[in-house]
Design an enzyme around this catalytic site. Structure first.
Site, PDB file in Angstrom:
ATOM      1  N   ASN A   1     -11.778  29.655  12.908  1.00  0.00           N
ATOM      2  CA  ASN A   1     -13.151  29.246  13.168  1.00  0.00           C
ATOM      3  C   ASN A   1     -13.950  30.454  13.620  1.00  0.00           C
ATOM      4  O   ASN A   1     -13.504  31.215  14.473  1.00  0.00           O
ATOM      5  CB  ASN A   1     -13.179  28.163  14.257  1.00  0.00           C
TER       6      ASN A   1
ATOM      7  N   HIS B   1      -8.283  34.149  16.175  1.00  0.00           N
ATOM      8  CA  HIS B   1      -6.994  33.459  16.087  1.00  0.00           C
ATOM      9  C   HIS B   1      -6.947  32.677  14.785  1.00  0.00           C
ATOM     10  O   HIS B   1      -7.959  32.146  14.325  1.00  0.00           O
ATOM     11  CB  HIS B   1      -6.742  32.542  17.283  1.00  0.00           C
TER      12      HIS B   1
ATOM     13  N   GLY C   1     -16.746  25.486  15.444  1.00  0.00           N
ATOM     14  CA  GLY C   1     -15.746  24.972  16.364  1.00  0.00           C
ATOM     15  C   GLY C   1     -15.001  26.036  17.142  1.00  0.00           C
ATOM     16  O   GLY C   1     -14.033  25.718  17.838  1.00  0.00           O
TER      17      GLY C   1
ATOM     18  N   SER D   1     -13.996  28.048  20.085  1.00  0.00           N
ATOM     19  CA  SER D   1     -14.176  27.885  21.533  1.00  0.00           C
ATOM     20  C   SER D   1     -13.601  29.054  22.306  1.00  0.00           C
ATOM     21  O   SER D   1     -13.979  29.282  23.456  1.00  0.00           O
ATOM     22  CB  SER D   1     -13.539  26.572  22.011  1.00  0.00           C
TER      23      SER D   1
ATOM     24  N   HIS E   1      -5.225  29.409  13.229  1.00  0.00           N
ATOM     25  CA  HIS E   1      -4.488  28.178  13.515  1.00  0.00           C
ATOM     26  C   HIS E   1      -3.506  27.939  12.367  1.00  0.00           C
ATOM     27  O   HIS E   1      -3.902  27.945  11.192  1.00  0.00           O
ATOM     28  CB  HIS E   1      -5.417  26.964  13.560  1.00  0.00           C
TER      29      HIS E   1
END
Ligand code: DGP
Length: 117
Positions: free
Chosen positions: A90, A103, A96, A98, A105
């Site tokens: 993201n 990173h 999204g 945060s 996912h």
């Protein structure tokens, strides 16, 4: 190594905050997400601070490749590669993001909807 004192993932990368580590290399770290959205939910991060994928440039080509190959290796090691998995990164609050440290996912272990929400 470029690290930012108040960055959560820099603090995980340096060992100041514990995480359930799955695998690691010189330039990256993979650990279980604290709030899993699938039976397998691992985050792959660079050890050096990079705000998001948007901060990658021509000097980051090797690092970007290492993050992707690390994700593929982790998926194989966790036994989800043949079954299938999804990689997501993201960029920005609207998408999204945060935690503002790049990173990837790795999500697996259930059916994935398309398009993503
Ligand atoms: P994103 O929303 O794309 O920026 O993803 C951030 C992810 O980080 C989110 O899935 C939850 C995870 N996360 C947040 N804080 C922690 C933490 O302290 N430890 C671990 N392992 N994961 C965290």
């Amino acid at each position: 190594m470029n690290q930012v004192a108040d960055c959560l993932f820099c603090r995980i990368a340096s060992g100041q905050i514990p995480a359930e580590i799955v695998a690691e290399g010189d330039e990256w770290l993979a650990f279980h997400d604290v709030s899993p959205q699938a039976p397998v939910h691992v985050l792959i991060i660079p050890r050096s601070h990079v705000e998001s994928v948007a901060a990658l440039d021509g000097d980051s080509v090797v690092l970007a490749g290492r993050l992707l190959t690390a994700a593929a290796d982790v998926a194989r090691a966790l036994g989800v590669s043949d079954d299938g998995y999804r990689l997501v990164t993201n960029r920005g609050a609207r998408a999204g993001q945060s935690v503002f440290h790049l990173h990837v996912h790795l999500l697996a272990g259930r059916d994935m909807a398309w398009p993503p929400g």
